[in-house]
Write an enzyme that holds these catalytic residues in place. Sequence first.
Site, PDB file in Angstrom:
ATOM      1  N   LEU A 186      17.446  25.444 -42.953  1.00  0.00           N
ATOM      2  CA  LEU A 186      18.551  25.177 -42.038  1.00  0.00           C
ATOM      3  C   LEU A 186      19.381  26.442 -41.830  1.00  0.00           C
ATOM      4  O   LEU A 186      19.636  27.180 -42.770  1.00  0.00           O
ATOM      5  CB  LEU A 186      19.426  24.048 -42.586  1.00  0.00           C
ATOM      6  N   ASP A 222      30.813  17.612 -41.990  1.00  0.00           N
ATOM      7  CA  ASP A 222      30.045  18.649 -41.296  1.00  0.00           C
ATOM      8  C   ASP A 222      28.635  18.653 -41.877  1.00  0.00           C
ATOM      9  O   ASP A 222      28.430  19.056 -43.027  1.00  0.00           O
ATOM     10  CB  ASP A 222      30.700  20.021 -41.471  1.00  0.00           C
ATOM     11  N   LEU A 223      27.677  18.218 -41.108  1.00  0.00           N
ATOM     12  CA  LEU A 223      26.312  17.991 -41.590  1.00  0.00           C
ATOM     13  C   LEU A 223      25.737  19.240 -42.244  1.00  0.00           C
ATOM     14  O   LEU A 223      25.653  20.304 -41.631  1.00  0.00           O
ATOM     15  CB  LEU A 223      25.419  17.545 -40.430  1.00  0.00           C
ATOM     16  N   ASP A 224      25.311  19.090 -43.517  1.00  0.00           N
ATOM     17  CA  ASP A 224      24.648  20.145 -44.281  1.00  0.00           C
ATOM     18  C   ASP A 224      25.469  21.419 -44.381  1.00  0.00           C
ATOM     19  O   ASP A 224      24.917  22.511 -44.542  1.00  0.00           O
ATOM     20  CB  ASP A 224      23.267  20.461 -43.679  1.00  0.00           C
ATOM     21  N   GLU A 225      26.792  21.307 -44.311  1.00  0.00           N
ATOM     22  CA  GLU A 225      27.645  22.491 -44.381  1.00  0.00           C
ATOM     23  C   GLU A 225      28.692  22.388 -45.486  1.00  0.00           C
ATOM     24  O   GLU A 225      29.656  23.141 -45.512  1.00  0.00           O
ATOM     25  CB  GLU A 225      28.324  22.742 -43.030  1.00  0.00           C
TER      26      GLU A 225
END
EC number: 3.5.1.10
Length: 294
Positions: free
Chosen positions: A206, A236-239
């Site tokens: 990612l 916050d997706l994958d953050e």
Amino acid sequence: MTAANPSADSTVNSNAYILTLSCPDRTGIVHAVSGFLLEQGGNIEEAAQFNDPGTGLFFMRVRFASASADYEALRAKLTDFAKPLDMKLRLYSTSEPMRTVIFVSKEGHCLNDLLFRWKSGLLPIDIRAIVSNHRDFYQLAASYNIPFHHLPMTRDNKAEVEAKQFEIIKQESADLVVLARYMQILSDDLCRKLAGRAINIHHSFLPSFKGARPYYQAHERGVKLIGATAHYVTADLDEGPIIEQDVARVDHSRTVEDLTAIGRDTESQVLARAVKWHSEHRVLLNGHKTVVFR
């Protein structure tokens, strides 16, 4: 001061505690903390500290033992101690392992690894339930005598399912939720409810290779490094703040099946380390980053 349910470190001792703290950096903090613990009859067994010049904050983790200190009394005294130092701190007893609920979908490598490590005494957690939107691992859960909750999710019933998931978490008094390849995006509301106590694992491609079949995409691009990232879940997706990462080197001779197998091994190891460090209270949030006292 915020307290949490008791959890465990590598050694279980009914009179052992872990103290974590952060505050604006200044001289004399270590002296003040060690002096306070001495006054309470505490014997420091392990200590680590870090001062961040970028934020001006000081972080510390102390494991100590006391033959006389009572948890509730000690927590009350720490509240008064912290005020003049503008200190945020947490006190944990090590008498019980951290209650944990695991979410999983159809890829079971991380789940299987966590169950084995837990059963082998390598993780200081107590896995109370497994929640899944598929039935694939109900037999695996049964083999470990862990309750399995099958909650199929669709676009129309997401809010209802998440309400049931959160009810399970509350019923189990879980301090940790592990998304062990749970392939559903949590709502902003659930992310807020689980802030600082939900860990996710994903491949480290990612944002390069989003969506389905990332290892196939990576193979087509001829990547030379693959890896995994464990982080806290945020809206916050994958953050979210990163806890642990690792990589494995590959080359042109590797098939897509090789990449997938290597990637899964890396994901399992990275997630296990993140869960261990979190359950031992070695991870402190520092804004969008973490301080990890390994």
